[in-house]
Scaffold this motif. Sequence first.
Motif, PDB file in Angstrom:
ATOM      1  N   ARG A   8       0.865  -1.186   0.000  1.00 11.54           N
ATOM      2  CA  ARG A   8       0.000   0.000   0.000  1.00 11.54           C
ATOM      3  C   ARG A   8       0.895   1.227   0.000  1.00 11.54           C
ATOM      4  NH1 ARG A   8      -1.358   3.294   4.198  1.00 11.54           N
ATOM      5  NH2 ARG A   8      -3.341   4.446   4.099  1.00 11.54           N
ATOM      6  N   LEU A   9       0.777   2.058  -1.039  1.00  7.99           N
ATOM      7  CA  LEU A   9       1.611   3.247  -1.148  1.00  7.99           C
ATOM      8  C   LEU A   9       1.078   4.370  -0.263  1.00  7.99           C
ATOM      9  CD1 LEU A   9       2.306   3.574  -4.984  1.00  7.99           C
ATOM     10  CD2 LEU A   9       3.773   2.565  -3.234  1.00  7.99           C
ATOM     11  N   GLU A  10       1.991   5.016   0.416  1.00  6.85           N
ATOM     12  CA  GLU A  10       1.650   6.237   1.143  1.00  6.85           C
ATOM     13  C   GLU A  10       2.642   7.302   0.717  1.00  6.85           C
ATOM     14  OE1 GLU A  10       1.932   7.440   5.678  1.00  6.85           O
ATOM     15  OE2 GLU A  10       0.132   6.221   5.293  1.00  6.85           O
ATOM     16  N   LEU A  11       2.171   8.313   0.024  1.00  7.02           N
ATOM     17  CA  LEU A  11       3.033   9.342  -0.537  1.00  7.02           C
ATOM     18  C   LEU A  11       3.190  10.500   0.436  1.00  7.02           C
ATOM     19  CD1 LEU A  11       1.655   9.441  -4.193  1.00  7.02           C
ATOM     20  CD2 LEU A  11       3.624   8.176  -3.316  1.00  7.02           C
ATOM     21  N   GLY A  12       4.403  10.980   0.552  1.00  6.05           N
ATOM     22  CA  GLY A  12       4.664  12.102   1.429  1.00  6.05           C
ATOM     23  C   GLY A  12       3.981  13.359   0.953  1.00  6.05           C
ATOM     24  N   GLY A  13       3.600  14.217   1.913  1.00  4.09           N
ATOM     25  CA  GLY A  13       3.008  15.501   1.570  1.00  4.09           C
ATOM     26  C   GLY A  13       1.519  15.490   1.373  1.00  4.09           C
ATOM     27  N   GLY A  14       0.841  14.406   1.716  1.00  3.84           N
ATOM     28  CA  GLY A  14      -0.598  14.308   1.501  1.00  3.84           C
ATOM     29  C   GLY A  14      -1.377  15.016   2.596  1.00  3.84           C
ATOM     30  N   PRO A  15      -2.735  14.829   2.648  1.00  7.73           N
ATOM     31  CA  PRO A  15      -3.541  13.999   1.744  1.00  7.73           C
ATOM     32  C   PRO A  15      -3.823  14.692   0.408  1.00  7.73           C
ATOM     33  CG  PRO A  15      -4.961  15.090   3.318  1.00  7.73           C
ATOM     34  CD  PRO A  15      -3.553  15.475   3.688  1.00  7.73           C
ATOM     35  N   ARG A  16      -4.162  13.875  -0.582  1.00  8.14           N
ATOM     36  CA  ARG A  16      -4.449  14.384  -1.922  1.00  8.14           C
ATOM     37  C   ARG A  16      -5.795  13.819  -2.378  1.00  8.14           C
ATOM     38  NH1 ARG A  16       1.013  13.010  -1.700  1.00  8.14           N
ATOM     39  NH2 ARG A  16       2.449  14.702  -2.206  1.00  8.14           N
ATOM     40  N   PRO A  17      -6.871  14.580  -2.237  1.00  9.51           N
ATOM     41  CA  PRO A  17      -8.208  14.066  -2.562  1.00  9.51           C
ATOM     42  C   PRO A  17      -8.405  13.841  -4.053  1.00  9.51           C
ATOM     43  CG  PRO A  17      -8.319  16.385  -2.034  1.00  9.51           C
ATOM     44  CD  PRO A  17      -6.907  15.953  -1.727  1.00  9.51           C
ATOM     45  N   LEU A  18      -9.189  12.811  -4.377  1.00 13.55           N
ATOM     46  CA  LEU A  18      -9.494  12.440  -5.756  1.00 13.55           C
ATOM     47  C   LEU A  18     -10.999  12.317  -5.917  1.00 13.55           C
ATOM     48  CD1 LEU A  18      -7.015   9.416  -6.000  1.00 13.55           C
ATOM     49  CD2 LEU A  18      -6.584  11.706  -6.908  1.00 13.55           C
ATOM     50  N   THR A  19     -11.543  12.941  -6.945  1.00 11.78           N
ATOM     51  CA  THR A  19     -12.924  12.660  -7.332  1.00 11.78           C
ATOM     52  C   THR A  19     -12.921  11.420  -8.221  1.00 11.78           C
ATOM     53  OG1 THR A  19     -13.635  14.967  -7.242  1.00 11.78           O
ATOM     54  CG2 THR A  19     -14.958  13.485  -8.575  1.00 11.78           C
ATOM     55  N   LEU A  20     -13.758  10.457  -7.882  1.00 14.73           N
ATOM     56  CA  LEU A  20     -13.902   9.239  -8.679  1.00 14.73           C
ATOM     57  C   LEU A  20     -15.298   9.200  -9.277  1.00 14.73           C
ATOM     58  CD1 LEU A  20     -12.335   6.616  -6.227  1.00 14.73           C
ATOM     59  CD2 LEU A  20     -11.191   7.873  -8.036  1.00 14.73           C
ATOM     60  N   VAL A  21     -15.455   8.392 -10.315  1.00 14.20           N
ATOM     61  CA  VAL A  21     -16.775   8.232 -10.915  1.00 14.20           C
ATOM     62  C   VAL A  21     -16.891   6.828 -11.484  1.00 14.20           C
ATOM     63  CG1 VAL A  21     -16.088   9.141 -13.198  1.00 14.20           C
ATOM     64  CG2 VAL A  21     -18.480   9.264 -12.474  1.00 14.20           C
TER      65      VAL A  21
ATOM     66  N   LEU B 123     -12.058  10.722  -2.428  1.00 17.86           N
ATOM     67  CA  LEU B 123     -11.250   9.788  -1.649  1.00 17.86           C
ATOM     68  C   LEU B 123      -9.785  10.156  -1.813  1.00 17.86           C
ATOM     69  CD1 LEU B 123     -12.905   6.407  -2.737  1.00 17.86           C
ATOM     70  CD2 LEU B 123     -13.223   7.555  -0.543  1.00 17.86           C
ATOM     71  N   THR B 124      -8.971   9.831  -0.835  1.00 13.57           N
ATOM     72  CA  THR B 124      -7.531   9.979  -1.000  1.00 13.57           C
ATOM     73  C   THR B 124      -6.982   8.706  -1.639  1.00 13.57           C
ATOM     74  OG1 THR B 124      -6.983   9.026   1.152  1.00 13.57           O
ATOM     75  CG2 THR B 124      -7.417  11.412   1.061  1.00 13.57           C
ATOM     76  N   LEU B 125      -5.750   8.787  -2.110  1.00 11.22           N
ATOM     77  CA  LEU B 125      -5.095   7.604  -2.670  1.00 11.22           C
ATOM     78  C   LEU B 125      -5.043   6.487  -1.644  1.00 11.22           C
ATOM     79  CD1 LEU B 125      -3.369   6.225  -4.918  1.00 11.22           C
ATOM     80  CD2 LEU B 125      -1.369   7.275  -3.828  1.00 11.22           C
ATOM     81  N   GLU B 126      -4.770   6.844  -0.405  1.00  8.38           N
ATOM     82  CA  GLU B 126      -4.671   5.835   0.652  1.00  8.38           C
ATOM     83  C   GLU B 126      -6.031   5.191   0.927  1.00  8.38           C
ATOM     84  OE1 GLU B 126      -1.262   8.273   0.457  1.00  8.38           O
ATOM     85  OE2 GLU B 126      -3.351   8.909   0.782  1.00  8.38           O
ATOM     86  N   GLU B 127      -7.095   6.001   0.916  1.00  2.21           N
ATOM     87  CA  GLU B 127      -8.438   5.452   1.112  1.00  2.21           C
ATOM     88  C   GLU B 127      -8.820   4.545  -0.048  1.00  2.21           C
ATOM     89  OE1 GLU B 127     -10.518   9.057   3.707  1.00  2.21           O
ATOM     90  OE2 GLU B 127     -10.475   9.159   1.518  1.00  2.21           O
TER      91      GLU B 127
ATOM     92  N   GLN C 202       0.101  12.844 -11.673  1.00  2.00           N
ATOM     93  CA  GLN C 202      -1.285  12.817 -11.209  1.00  2.00           C
ATOM     94  C   GLN C 202      -1.347  12.488  -9.729  1.00  2.00           C
ATOM     95  OE1 GLN C 202      -3.189   9.984 -13.814  1.00  2.00           O
ATOM     96  NE2 GLN C 202      -3.893  11.578 -15.204  1.00  2.00           N
ATOM     97  N   LEU C 203      -0.564  11.484  -9.315  1.00  2.00           N
ATOM     98  CA  LEU C 203      -0.584  11.064  -7.915  1.00  2.00           C
ATOM     99  C   LEU C 203      -0.061  12.159  -6.992  1.00  2.00           C
ATOM    100  CD1 LEU C 203       0.705   7.374  -8.157  1.00  2.00           C
ATOM    101  CD2 LEU C 203      -1.654   8.156  -7.888  1.00  2.00           C
ATOM    102  N   LEU C 204       0.864  12.967  -7.447  1.00  2.34           N
ATOM    103  CA  LEU C 204       1.525  13.958  -6.598  1.00  2.34           C
ATOM    104  C   LEU C 204       0.843  15.324  -6.610  1.00  2.34           C
ATOM    105  CD1 LEU C 204       5.246  13.095  -7.391  1.00  2.34           C
ATOM    106  CD2 LEU C 204       3.962  12.553  -5.313  1.00  2.34           C
ATOM    107  N   ALA C 205      -0.152  15.519  -7.450  1.00  2.03           N
ATOM    108  CA  ALA C 205      -0.869  16.790  -7.481  1.00  2.03           C
ATOM    109  C   ALA C 205      -1.590  17.008  -6.147  1.00  2.03           C
ATOM    110  CB  ALA C 205      -1.877  16.801  -8.626  1.00  2.03           C
ATOM    111  N   PRO C 206      -1.815  18.265  -5.755  1.00  4.62           N
ATOM    112  CA  PRO C 206      -2.490  18.521  -4.477  1.00  4.62           C
ATOM    113  C   PRO C 206      -3.907  17.959  -4.412  1.00  4.62           C
ATOM    114  CG  PRO C 206      -2.285  20.545  -5.774  1.00  4.62           C
ATOM    115  CD  PRO C 206      -1.420  19.512  -6.432  1.00  4.62           C
ATOM    116  N   GLY C 207      -4.535  17.770  -5.543  1.00 10.71           N
ATOM    117  CA  GLY C 207      -5.868  17.184  -5.577  1.00 10.71           C
ATOM    118  C   GLY C 207      -6.373  17.091  -6.999  1.00 10.71           C
ATOM    119  N   TRP C 208      -7.265  16.141  -7.227  1.00 11.37           N
ATOM    120  CA  TRP C 208      -7.949  16.022  -8.517  1.00 11.37           C
ATOM    121  C   TRP C 208      -9.444  15.904  -8.210  1.00 11.37           C
ATOM    122  CZ3 TRP C 208      -5.719  16.851 -13.103  1.00 11.37           C
ATOM    123  CH2 TRP C 208      -4.324  16.704 -13.214  1.00 11.37           C
ATOM    124  N   THR C 209     -10.024  17.030  -7.885  1.00 12.60           N
ATOM    125  CA  THR C 209     -11.440  17.030  -7.532  1.00 12.60           C
ATOM    126  C   THR C 209     -12.204  17.984  -8.449  1.00 12.60           C
ATOM    127  OG1 THR C 209     -11.130  18.771  -5.869  1.00 12.60           O
ATOM    128  CG2 THR C 209     -10.971  16.485  -5.116  1.00 12.60           C
TER     129      THR C 209
END
Length: 327
Positions: free
Chosen positions: A187-200, A231-235, A285-292
Amino acid sequence: MNILITGANGFLGSFLVRALSARGEKVACLLRPGSDVSSLVGPRYEPVAGDVTDAASLARAVEGRDVVFHLAGVRRASNREDFFKVNAEGTRLLCEALVALPGARKPRLVLAGSLGGSGPSALGKPKVEEDPLQPVEWYGESKAEAERIVFSYADRLPVTVVRPPRIVGPGDRENLLLFKLVARGLRLELGGGPRPLTLVDVEDVVDLLLLLAERDEALGQAFFVGHPQPLTLEELQGLVADALGVRPRTLHLSPAVLMALASVADGVTHLTGRRLPLNRKFAQQLLAPGWTCSSAKAERLLGFRATRDPADAIRRSAHWYREHGWL
């Protein structure tokens, strides 16, 4: 309706073909010679040989259509030119083919854009359609240009755009790397998070595409579509772990290390032609502050909401991947 779909054998395209076929619509699929059509087994459709970079084939393919869903595109490439050749210039060629058709009434063009074309969001501030397009990598730049091209034809063609964020569902390859890592106990945990993602859920995107093909309120407009709870990447990985029934160990990774690994992977792709699951685009994409993004406009103008829970799509995806030997 007489409908043409480009990119029909892709993940989103195959779901759209099935939905239209189930409604009894006449569906034609633009397919390059030798294309893998395994995702299209089952629904009825007319195969049409062609390529979005081939103007002559597009001119033939669009004849007699009522609606054209333009889903074809390159998601991975080793250079900027390849992204633009297909995603942007392919869109221009399609628009030219539609404009050149005889008669005043032209087919409606529905473009599958991307949140990537808008760029990442600020923390706590989801993207809205009025925000300027600010892509941060080649894929996003090419999708933003495709959208600009489509709207430059709005005085000659009935056009509309949907901008999905990260789409989830059975058969998706873009999120497969995360599933594979979790299945292998990581399970990846990236430094500097959290980074929220909108999913569909892919089926919510299909539902909106069908609506955009019919509603006059959609003409000349772009729409985001996504589940309201990010959701965050970790979630996300936690939901994958639950779906797979595994308890992965956490691997802490700094942004610098992730980008270094992605650069190496891109180098391998450039030298060998083999497209690896990790690349700079995915890492950025993973390192962006958010994709919402907010779907309020689609609800306001069209009465549409993405109601399917992405957690259920993740569970369905995990089952599908295992059933088909992808994990």
